[in-house]
Motif scaffolding. Sequence first.
Motif, short mmCIF file in Angstrom:
data_model
loop_
_atom_site.label_atom_id
_atom_site.label_comp_id
_atom_site.label_asym_id
_atom_site.label_seq_id
_atom_site.Cartn_x
_atom_site.Cartn_y
_atom_site.Cartn_z
N GLU A 455 0.88 -1.18 -0.04
CA GLU A 455 0.06 -0.02 0.02
C GLU A 455 0.73 1.28 0.11
N GLY A 456 1.79 1.35 0.82
CA GLY A 456 2.72 2.42 0.53
C GLY A 456 3.34 2.64 -0.80
N ALA A 457 3.61 1.66 -1.52
CA ALA A 457 4.29 1.86 -2.89
C ALA A 457 2.96 2.82 -3.61
N THR A 500 8.44 -7.83 -4.72
CA THR A 500 7.59 -6.68 -4.03
C THR A 500 7.95 -5.53 -4.04
N ILE A 501 7.18 -4.59 -4.79
CA ILE A 501 7.81 -3.01 -4.87
C ILE A 501 7.11 -2.48 -3.68
N THR A 502 7.89 -1.63 -3.25
CA THR A 502 8.07 -1.01 -1.74
C THR A 502 8.07 0.50 -1.90
N PRO A 512 13.55 -3.22 -4.39
CA PRO A 512 12.27 -4.24 -4.13
C PRO A 512 12.85 -5.12 -3.35
N ILE A 513 11.75 -6.06 -2.73
CA ILE A 513 12.01 -7.07 -2.13
C ILE A 513 11.86 -8.47 -3.20
N ILE A 514 12.93 -8.87 -3.05
CA ILE A 514 12.89 -10.25 -4.24
C ILE A 514 13.20 -11.49 -3.42
N ASP A 515 12.14 -12.50 -3.74
CA ASP A 515 12.03 -13.88 -3.33
C ASP A 515 12.78 -14.80 -4.25
N ILE A 516 13.60 -15.62 -3.85
CA ILE A 516 14.10 -16.68 -4.70
C ILE A 516 13.33 -17.99 -4.46
N ARG A 517 13.02 -18.57 -5.60
CA ARG A 517 12.31 -20.02 -5.33
C ARG A 517 13.14 -21.05 -5.13
#
Length: 532
Positions: A455-457, A500-502, A512-517
Amino acid sequence: MSSSDNMDNEYEIRDEGLDMRDTEINEDDYEEDEDGSEETKAEVAAQEEKKERKKDIGTDGGESEYEDVCFICRRPESKAGKMFKLPNHISVCNDCMHKTMDTVSQFDYQGMLNHTNWNEEINKWGKENGFANISFVNLADLQGDGGIPNKQKLKRKKAKGKEEPVLDIKNIPAPHKIKGQLDEYVVGQEKAKKIISVAVYNHYKRVATGTMDEIEIEKSNILMIGPTGSGKTYLVKTLARLLDVPLAIADATSLTEAGYIGDDIESVISKLLAAADNDVEKAERGIVFIDEIDKIAKKRNTNSRDVSGESVQQGMLKLLEGAEVEVPVGANSKNAMVPLTTINTKNILFICGGAFPDLEEIIKQRLNKGTSIGYGAQLKDKYDKDKNILSKVTVEDIRKFGMIPEFLGRLPIICTLEGLTKEMLVKILKEPKNAILKQYQKLLELDEVKLLFDEGALEAIAEKAMEKDTGARALRAIIEEFMLDIMYEIPKDDNIGKVTITREYIENTGGPIIDIRSNSIELPDNLNVIKR
């Protein structure tokens, strides 16, 4: 032996010879059929298809759904009458044929007819000297039927039998249904959506009934006013998907007075005719949206002729009021090579839209006319921060902007759109069916990556858009800017599973928050099970 017996023997020998030849030919044909029977069948089928097409089309072209157009004067069959049919599907009207015959009859061709070696002389002159100022055209090379494309032909009018209503009143979508469908794509602008829904609903009813108790229902054209990026054009484009009547969207910036470079005023109706597939009857009950209508306002402080301003407004008066107008078919301007047709604009609904820049200043001047001293005094900057000041517009304000009174009188409904707030911009980002965020999420889904926005983004994006003051158009420009690096880097690494865009990333204070699979999971018994 008599001579008659000899003749009989000769005939018998000749008959035997013919029988032998026939037998040989038949055997050879039989062998060829055995070798290439499939090719022969295909050729026969193709020939039969050609014959069937010729039968369907007919030699006189009567089966075509389009009217014949005179090759010389470009008038359609409905205006010029019956046509003379020439080879290569060329049609010539009665008037042009008579003029041609009268011109030809003025010359004496007796010397040419009596000249026995005329063809030889022509070939000789053509090889040696050529023909001065004469160019030969192969009519068979011309594109389209008779050299005239179908987009410049009108559809034939259907035979008038029992007149059926164009629309069934029971099936006309109610205003709340039209507005409900607009709500799925357009955020906010509740008043504007109500006005357009009711206007379209009444237009449907007018088309369906025509007259009711001998009372003719007249149309009510609409003038839409709103700041740039507030959704004027997008509202009408969304409406075009929902309607059964033809809708054309034209631009007023290219319109000029008749005789000058630019599009003629009648080209607005030409686009509607093209949207109706060149069906005149269908186009006469359509809807036209003219965008950027404020660009034809009367020019100020100019000494030259205003060919794209006040004169265009005057030329559009007859279109808005309802009149029989000559419209070019398949072109933007009238010329000798384009066929014309007559269209009655009486039942065509016109919606005009424009941003009208500087109109706010005119409204503020009118509202601040009150006293600035004493008990009833008002502050000069009272309306400076009013986002919806356009809702206080009057006809007098628009007239001062540069629109002539006759033009405004033919647009009785004035619809104003609200300026977009921060909350509305956030809703525009995520709520509509084809929202901008959903489009980028779809793009990354093709790379098997999940895209999320906190929501902040979203609030940070809306705040930046408010600073640019270009409405919803600023949202895509901002998103394109910070999504560039993400769209570039994601295809490099197949291990990225979620981004995830912050707010920090939008404000350039973080990333951004990047999650590795995880490609595999280690089990207790030391067995690796591949999941992806």
